[in-house]
Design a protein around this motif. Structure first.
Motif, PDB file in Angstrom:
ATOM      1  N   ILE A 119       0.855  -1.184   0.000  1.00  0.00           N
ATOM      2  CA  ILE A 119       0.000   0.000   0.000  1.00  0.00           C
ATOM      3  C   ILE A 119       0.890   1.233   0.000  1.00  0.00           C
ATOM      4  N   ARG A 120       0.691   2.125  -0.954  1.00  0.00           N
ATOM      5  CA  ARG A 120       1.351   3.421  -0.935  1.00  0.00           C
ATOM      6  C   ARG A 120       0.443   4.402  -0.202  1.00  0.00           C
ATOM      7  N   TRP A 121       0.955   4.958   0.906  1.00  0.00           N
ATOM      8  CA  TRP A 121       0.149   5.864   1.721  1.00  0.00           C
ATOM      9  C   TRP A 121       0.973   7.123   1.970  1.00  0.00           C
ATOM     10  N   GLY A 122       0.677   8.162   1.201  1.00  0.00           N
ATOM     11  CA  GLY A 122       1.481   9.372   1.321  1.00  0.00           C
ATOM     12  C   GLY A 122       2.915   9.094   0.957  1.00  0.00           C
ATOM     13  N   ARG A 123       3.846   9.459   1.840  1.00  0.00           N
ATOM     14  CA  ARG A 123       5.266   9.256   1.568  1.00  0.00           C
ATOM     15  C   ARG A 123       5.743   7.850   1.903  1.00  0.00           C
ATOM     16  N   ASN A 124       4.856   7.046   2.466  1.00  0.00           N
ATOM     17  CA  ASN A 124       5.273   5.726   2.942  1.00  0.00           C
ATOM     18  C   ASN A 124       4.724   4.593   2.090  1.00  0.00           C
ATOM     19  N   GLU A 125       5.516   3.544   1.988  1.00  0.00           N
ATOM     20  CA  GLU A 125       5.068   2.288   1.402  1.00  0.00           C
ATOM     21  C   GLU A 125       4.960   1.256   2.515  1.00  0.00           C
ATOM     22  N   LEU A 126       3.765   0.678   2.666  1.00  0.00           N
ATOM     23  CA  LEU A 126       3.548  -0.345   3.681  1.00  0.00           C
ATOM     24  C   LEU A 126       3.468  -1.702   2.999  1.00  0.00           C
ATOM     25  N   ARG A 127       4.331  -2.611   3.424  1.00  0.00           N
ATOM     26  CA  ARG A 127       4.346  -3.954   2.876  1.00  0.00           C
ATOM     27  C   ARG A 127       3.719  -4.897   3.891  1.00  0.00           C
ATOM     28  N   LEU A 128       2.555  -5.420   3.561  1.00  0.00           N
ATOM     29  CA  LEU A 128       1.848  -6.346   4.445  1.00  0.00           C
ATOM     30  C   LEU A 128       2.276  -7.751   4.072  1.00  0.00           C
ATOM     31  N   ASP A 183      -2.975 -16.128  11.360  1.00  0.00           N
ATOM     32  CA  ASP A 183      -3.291 -15.056  10.400  1.00  0.00           C
ATOM     33  C   ASP A 183      -2.315 -13.892  10.492  1.00  0.00           C
ATOM     34  N   HIS A 184      -1.280 -14.036  11.273  1.00  0.00           N
ATOM     35  CA  HIS A 184      -0.427 -12.898  11.610  1.00  0.00           C
ATOM     36  C   HIS A 184       0.294 -12.338  10.393  1.00  0.00           C
ATOM     37  N   ILE A 185       0.342 -10.999  10.319  1.00  0.00           N
ATOM     38  CA  ILE A 185       1.142 -10.334   9.308  1.00  0.00           C
ATOM     39  C   ILE A 185       2.131  -9.405  10.003  1.00  0.00           C
ATOM     40  N   SER A 186       3.222  -9.113   9.316  1.00  0.00           N
ATOM     41  CA  SER A 186       4.118  -8.034   9.706  1.00  0.00           C
ATOM     42  C   SER A 186       3.911  -6.895   8.726  1.00  0.00           C
ATOM     43  N   VAL A 187       3.931  -5.673   9.213  1.00  0.00           N
ATOM     44  CA  VAL A 187       3.801  -4.504   8.348  1.00  0.00           C
ATOM     45  C   VAL A 187       5.170  -3.844   8.281  1.00  0.00           C
ATOM     46  N   ASP A 188       5.859  -4.105   7.187  1.00  0.00           N
ATOM     47  CA  ASP A 188       7.200  -3.577   6.978  1.00  0.00           C
ATOM     48  C   ASP A 188       7.080  -2.235   6.262  1.00  0.00           C
ATOM     49  N   VAL A 189       7.705  -1.216   6.838  1.00  0.00           N
ATOM     50  CA  VAL A 189       7.625   0.128   6.264  1.00  0.00           C
ATOM     51  C   VAL A 189       9.055   0.630   6.020  1.00  0.00           C
ATOM     52  N   PRO A 190       9.661   0.247   4.915  1.00  0.00           N
ATOM     53  CA  PRO A 190      11.060   0.642   4.671  1.00  0.00           C
ATOM     54  C   PRO A 190      11.249   2.149   4.589  1.00  0.00           C
ATOM     55  N   THR A 191      10.243   2.873   4.114  1.00  0.00           N
ATOM     56  CA  THR A 191      10.359   4.323   3.990  1.00  0.00           C
ATOM     57  C   THR A 191      10.416   5.026   5.339  1.00  0.00           C
ATOM     58  N   ALA A 192       9.930   4.371   6.385  1.00  0.00           N
ATOM     59  CA  ALA A 192       9.988   4.926   7.737  1.00  0.00           C
ATOM     60  C   ALA A 192      10.974   4.154   8.615  1.00  0.00           C
ATOM     61  N   ASP A 193      11.649   3.160   8.036  1.00  0.00           N
ATOM     62  CA  ASP A 193      12.645   2.348   8.748  1.00  0.00           C
ATOM     63  C   ASP A 193      12.050   1.707   9.999  1.00  0.00           C
ATOM     64  N   LEU A 194      10.845   1.123   9.839  1.00  0.00           N
ATOM     65  CA  LEU A 194      10.220   0.460  10.972  1.00  0.00           C
ATOM     66  C   LEU A 194       9.409  -0.742  10.506  1.00  0.00           C
ATOM     67  N   VAL A 195       9.122  -1.612  11.437  1.00  0.00           N
ATOM     68  CA  VAL A 195       8.235  -2.743  11.190  1.00  0.00           C
ATOM     69  C   VAL A 195       7.247  -2.844  12.345  1.00  0.00           C
ATOM     70  N   CYS A 196       5.975  -3.046  12.015  1.00  0.00           N
ATOM     71  CA  CYS A 196       4.946  -3.303  13.030  1.00  0.00           C
ATOM     72  C   CYS A 196       4.879  -4.808  13.236  1.00  0.00           C
ATOM     73  N   ALA A 197       5.220  -5.254  14.445  1.00  0.00           N
ATOM     74  CA  ALA A 197       5.388  -6.678  14.725  1.00  0.00           C
ATOM     75  C   ALA A 197       4.128  -7.353  15.220  1.00  0.00           C
ATOM     76  N   GLY A 198       3.105  -6.569  15.626  1.00  0.00           N
ATOM     77  CA  GLY A 198       1.937  -7.193  16.217  1.00  0.00           C
ATOM     78  C   GLY A 198       2.314  -7.975  17.459  1.00  0.00           C
ATOM     79  N   ASP A 199       1.675  -9.119  17.655  1.00  0.00           N
ATOM     80  CA  ASP A 199       1.910  -9.923  18.854  1.00  0.00           C
ATOM     81  C   ASP A 199       2.934 -11.028  18.662  1.00  0.00           C
ATOM     82  N   ASN A 200       3.719 -10.960  17.598  1.00  0.00           N
ATOM     83  CA  ASN A 200       4.820 -11.919  17.484  1.00  0.00           C
ATOM     84  C   ASN A 200       5.906 -11.633  18.506  1.00  0.00           C
TER      85      ASN A 200
END
Length: 263
Positions: free
Chosen positions: A105-114, A123-140
């Motif tokens: 998903i391209r959202w403004g200046r960021n690309e979110l990779r689900l 069903d767990h996903i990681s949300v990798d956001v290379p443009t913000a140098d972060l990853v949303c890990a959820g409950d992993n």
């Protein structure tokens, strides 16, 4: 990033002009109303999309608070919801978009990779956001530890390992808040030490002593050097001790280790 009072659940807001994409949406209606107040009333934004890292009730309160938002989840979302010890049916909302292995998903200046990354849930996903140098890990991860209830520890370890490969400097957990990348190493260390300790106890202690021996495992003996556990991590470590007994966690590992010793 928002941290709610209920279970210290986390929601992360990505802003594009007046529009917001949320990754997770907190754990109670009270927390979700606060999220709505800040984003919509105070900041004048509109929540357009909610991405669920996994479909468990303590991350889903905003699904009903933002009824017009497009909701995205992995195709195994029902499996995760139904696997909970206490699912909150009132918070359930059928996602409008489901996907399998990956979505970008391209959202403004960021690309979110689900990216599909099963671990704590199927069903767990990681949300990798290379443009913000972060990853949303959820409950992993749960801070510097993990929570094992109804999960395959080996699958969870692999999920954390995949997030390490992204190489992001910031990790946003499903609870507590944000962390430096080393938190992933800390979570694996905790999981490995806990497994080694429980396998040793199960292989050596009499059955009548298992409950007392496993129940006495200290978090200090499992966390990485230099990690001072916070109250939330201590609470969920105690829950790990309870679920390991109730769900016979690491019993299979113990049996496989015994076979290996005889080989």
């Amino acid at each position: 990033m928002f941290v709610g009072d209920e279970h210290e659940s986390v929601a992360t807001a990505f802003i594009d002009g007046d529009d917001v994409l949320l990754v997770d949406s907190l754990g109670s209606q009270t927390d979700a109303r606060w999220l709505h107040d800040v984003l919509c009333l105070q900041m004048g934004k509109t929540v357009r999309v909610i991405v669920a890292t996994h479909y468990m009730s303590d991350h889903m309160a905003g699904l009903t608070q933002f009824p017009d938002a497009m909701t995205l989840a992995h195709r195994h979302h029902r499996h995760a919801f139904l696997s909970q010890n206490r699912p909150a049916d009132a918070l359930y909302r059928e996602p409008k978009v489901i996907f399998g292995d990956a979505m970008a998903i391209r959202w403004g200046r960021n690309e979110l990779r689900l990216l599909y990354n099963p671990g704590k849930t199927m069903d767990h996903i990681s949300v990798d956001v290379p443009t913000a140098d972060l990853v949303c890990a959820g409950d992993n991860i749960v801070g510097n530890i993990v929570y094992l209830s109804r999960a395959d520890p080996a699958l969870m370890r692999a999920a954390i390992g995949r997030m390490r490969q992204f190489g992001r400097s910031t990790v946003i957990g499903g609870h507590i808040g944000r962390f430096p990348a080393v938190v992933l190493d800390h979570a694996i260390h905790y999981l490995d030490r806990l497994r080694e300790t429980v396998v040793r106890i199960r292989s050596q202690a009499p059955v009548q002593e298992l409950e007392a021996r496993i129940g006495a495992i200290r978090i200090e003996d499992c966390v990485a050097a230099g990690v001072e556990p916070v109250a939330f991590e201590r609470e969920w470590h105690q829950r790990n001790l309870e679920v390991m007994l109730a769900q016979s966690t690491f019993a299979l590992d113990t049996a496989l280790a015994a076979v290996g010793d005889r080989a």
